[in-house]
Design an enzyme around this catalytic site. Structure first.
Site, PDB file in Angstrom:
ATOM      1  CE  LYS A  83      27.271  27.189 -34.378  1.00  0.00           C
ATOM      2  NZ  LYS A  83      28.155  27.352 -33.316  1.00  0.00           N
TER       3      LYS A  83
HETATM    4  C1  E4P Z   1      30.904  25.697 -33.479  1.00  0.00           C
HETATM    5  O1  E4P Z   1      30.109  25.978 -34.294  1.00  0.00           O
HETATM    6  C2  E4P Z   1      30.551  24.582 -32.501  1.00  0.00           C
HETATM    7  O2  E4P Z   1      29.663  24.997 -31.664  1.00  0.00           O
HETATM    8  C3  E4P Z   1      31.626  24.089 -31.717  1.00  0.00           C
HETATM    9  O3  E4P Z   1      32.992  23.959 -32.676  1.00  0.00           O
HETATM   10  C4  E4P Z   1      31.417  22.850 -30.933  1.00  0.00           C
HETATM   11  O4  E4P Z   1      32.921  22.327 -30.487  1.00  0.00           O
HETATM   12  P1  E4P Z   1      32.914  21.282 -29.135  1.00  0.00           P
HETATM   13  O5  E4P Z   1      32.588  19.897 -29.925  1.00  0.00           O
HETATM   14  O6  E4P Z   1      34.203  21.214 -28.886  1.00  0.00           O
HETATM   15  O7  E4P Z   1      31.993  21.743 -28.200  1.00  0.00           O
END
Ligand code: E4P
Length: 215
Positions: A83
């Site tokens: 990622k």
């Molecule tokens: C997933 O890939 C993201 O890191 C995550 O959904 C972020 O979510 P949040 O905005 O609730 O922290």
């Protein structure tokens, strides 16, 4: 449509796995920090539980550091998806990963132009953060619609739209309606998807009536 779980909590992942709906996992540094455990330890355990794409995020912000981290993370398990944040240095690293057979999920996407760049760089997944846009009175789902629309017009883009920052069941429903490839869903939201009060009322009535049937 694929369902990923958005957590680094292995107990949640194990429980979600028993629902038979789980296609993959996304983690991020904040989710890992919440576990109080070592990143590597958590990743190893997740890889044992789920046989599907598992996003592990880099923390470097320059090309060389991201590249190094990508190499290390991708060697942990065949299912690891690296990622990478949607910054110019990140995009360079995404292109390098694409050339070197390393799967990527480009994270922190807040505009359709950013998503276009990620696809051109060869990302496997793009993660539009819809909840965080809704939080500042923007329309998160409109971003997903625009990305789907753009990607659908070009056969050469294989990037999957992974709806992230999901806050409630309506986000999952809308993601499915606009044709997103994946939604990454927090455990609390996953648990709500099957519930309907009329199902509960109906089942209670069936069971009560069953008591009246001579056995
Ligand atoms: C997933 O890939 C993201 O890191 C995550 O959904 C972020 O979510 P949040 O905005 O609730 O922290």
């Amino acid at each position: 449509m694929k369902f990923f779980i958005d957590t680094a909590d292995v107990a949640e992942i194990r429980e979600a796995q028993t629902m038979g709906l789980l296609d993959g996992v996304t983690t991020n540094p904040s989710l890992v920090a919440r576990t109080g455990r070592k990143f590597r330890e958590v990743l190893d355990e997740i890889c044992e539980i789920v046989d599907g794409p598992i996003s592990a995020e880099v923390v470097g912000t320059d090309f060389e550091t991201i590249k190094k981290e990508a190499r290390v993370l991708s060697k942990i398990h065949k299912n690891i998806v690296v990622k990478i944040p949607l910054i110019p240095e990140g995009l360079k690293a995404v292109a390098w990963c694409a050339d070197n057979g390393i799967a990527t999920n480009v994270t922190l996407c807040f505009s359709p132009l950013q998503a276009l760049l990620a696809a051109k760089a060869g990302a496997d997944y793009i993660s539009p953060f819809i909840g965080r846009l809704d939080d500042i009175s923007h329309d998160g789902m409109e971003l997903v619609r625009q990305i789907v629309e753009i990607y659908d017009q070009y056969d050469e883009f294989d990037t999957e739209v992974l709806v992230a920052s999901v806050r409630h069941p309506m986000h999952v429903l809308e993601a499915a309606r606009v044709g997103a490839d994946v939604a990454t869903i927090p455990f609390s939201v996953l648990g709500k998807l099957a519930h309907h009060p009329l199902t509960d009322i109906g089942l209670a009535k069936f069971l009560a009536d069953w008591e009246k049937v001579p056995q």
